[in-house]
Scaffold this active site. Sequence first.
Site, short mmCIF file in Angstrom:
data_model
loop_
_atom_site.label_atom_id
_atom_site.label_comp_id
_atom_site.label_asym_id
_atom_site.label_seq_id
_atom_site.Cartn_x
_atom_site.Cartn_y
_atom_site.Cartn_z
N CYS A 1 0.86 -1.16 0.02
CA CYS A 1 -0.02 -0.12 0.10
C CYS A 1 0.86 1.23 0.01
CB CYS A 1 -1.00 -0.23 1.24
SG CYS A 1 -0.14 0.00 2.67
N HIS B 1 -3.97 9.96 2.77
CA HIS B 1 -4.61 8.36 2.81
C HIS B 1 -6.08 8.42 3.15
CE1 HIS B 1 -4.71 4.15 3.37
NE2 HIS B 1 -3.52 4.09 3.05
#
Length: 704
Positions: free
Chosen positions: A29, A626
């Site tokens: 990620c 994020h």
Amino acid sequence: MNTPTPGALAEKILSGVGGSENIESLTHCATRLRFQLRDGEKVDQAALDALDGVMGTVPQSGDRFQIVIGGAVAGVYSDLMNLPSMTGGATPRPPSDAEVKAEIRAKGRGRFAWLDNFFEYLSDSFRPLLGVLLGASLIIAIASMLDAFGLVDFRSADKSATWVFVDSMWRSVLYFLPIMVAYNAAKKLKIDPWVGATVMAAVMTPNFTGMIGSKTPGVTTTTNTTLGTSESVAHVFGLPMQLNDYGGQVFVPLLMVALLALVYKGLKRIFPENVQMVFVPFFSMLIMIPLTAFLIGPMGVWAGNGLGTGLSWLNGNAPIVFAIVIPMLYPFLVPLGLHWPLNALMLVNINTLGYDFIQGPMGTWNFACFGATAGVLLLSVRHREKDMRQTATGALAAGLLGGISEPSLYGIHLRFKRIYPRMLVGCLVGGVIIGVLGGVNTKAFAFTSLLTIPVFDPMIKYIIAISAAFFTSMALVYFADYRTKEERAQVNAERDAAEAAPGDKAVVPAQTVAADDRELVAVGAAAAASAGSVAKAATAAGTPVADEAPVAGKGLELTAPVAGRVVGLGEVEDPVFASRALGEGVGIEPADGRVVAPVDGELITVADTGHAFGIRTANGVEVLIHVGIDTVKMQGKGFDVRVAAGQKVSAGDLLAEVDLAAVRAAGHPAVTLMTVLNTADMTSVEPHTGQDVTAGTPVVTVRR
């Protein structure tokens, strides 16, 4: 220590996870490498944690393993995949016969998933109330202490206005606990929590409770000879409705909200979205308030009264068995609120017999509960778990001084399923001792705490029983741990990463920095699911950073990337962000899906899945945005990215449009997180939380 080259770091990581043959699959990620391993036992976690360029490791169940890299994760991932030994690697292999059988057995075990969900439902319904429960418990503890020393009669029926007022301070929590539980339970089941609270409050209003025992037309009152309590029935619309005081009843709201969730979600499917705000709450109240008053509420009370009658029979016919049954039942009665009718039975016993036989055995349950909490406290000190240490300390103080088990139960025990079996052993030991020694009685209604030991007779028997219960539970919890081996490894890894992160010592109060010696950077907040402070990782990956600090007094604003409610990182559900391993910052519960740049700079990271962006300003401030938690698993679905890595952006430029409904439907929190990755290089990073903002509003101040 020399920083390894990117290729060397990849080779050391590969060796640390057991080689390419141990890798089932590998993804990444915005900040972490995510491994699915064939055998998690082959990981050399200590060696991985010691690597420069690795910020921390997070073992997970199911042979999953995460390595926190930071902003350089994409490069390290690429280096790993390009290693000769990884050619054709990191791909799933066909399962063996044994693995197929294990998968089938695992599906069979899934039939007990309802039990896990039930405990989670209980835990999340009470966990937010821990603070006020502790506050009320400590007020009770002080009053009980004064009562024990004879300074005030805490149980007197004719107390002065002063002590009536003190009573209201703690009764406010315990009496209205059903409304608070209903709110949290509804929130847990993802329906309007205010509807849940309103339904429960309807049967606790003075209008409703005022009919109990009154001469209101249509109300009749009878007496329960076993419990010595009055029972009132009102005839509403020609139907009989049992009237009860639901103060302190938590089983009723838990049952009510479970049914309300079905009704509420069903109504949302019926009504168009543009009228749901009016008609869904309206019909939910119209349906659930009568159901609660006529059916759900009385069911909870009937269950409690039936239990009280059964215990009275058991004590009269098998007192030794009774001494064992009481402490073994209480751990299951208290979380559901079914123990409250027993308090009435205790008072009836004192008034009719001159003594009570329930409180002695009950005390062994309480001290077994407190012993389990003491075991958790010792473990939290041993493993340096600050939050758990604070929780356990408060719960233990409330228990030992006030005799209150709820803070221990709701704050700790119901969250960790390994505690209950060990606590039950302590309950059994204490109950057996009281039964064998012939029972313990009391002539007063007392909280079973250290301060009320003298009211029990024979006192020495009581002390022996509660001591055995306490130390048995404490030892079992301490030596077996309340976390599984995998959970302990993960929590310790997160703790070590947080302790190793230098960001905290860089954060200093703003007033200690001279105005002409600092650069102001207002940072907009939003971020979600990943790893840790990028300054070290960027260096390890060879990423250049600014060599010079900005000119004193020059301002640089980083603003909110999304509109919404600003929260602190400690409130988000991702442990790595919450630990500040990725730097200080904020989270934003987004009001819409437009994600914009919070600052002028260069996009050094744009995740392929569109859920994360890294921006570096001209002055070297590194910012991570994020979107959502664990949204990398969505593989870009619902994310419309409008920028590319290497692109220059200005504050307010559109980075992506996100379908928040799709994120939530996939089961991921939509909170958008933003952190200053190189917090360690800053003088201070000061988040401004607790406000509703529009995109572009300053939410964090960074000082160079």
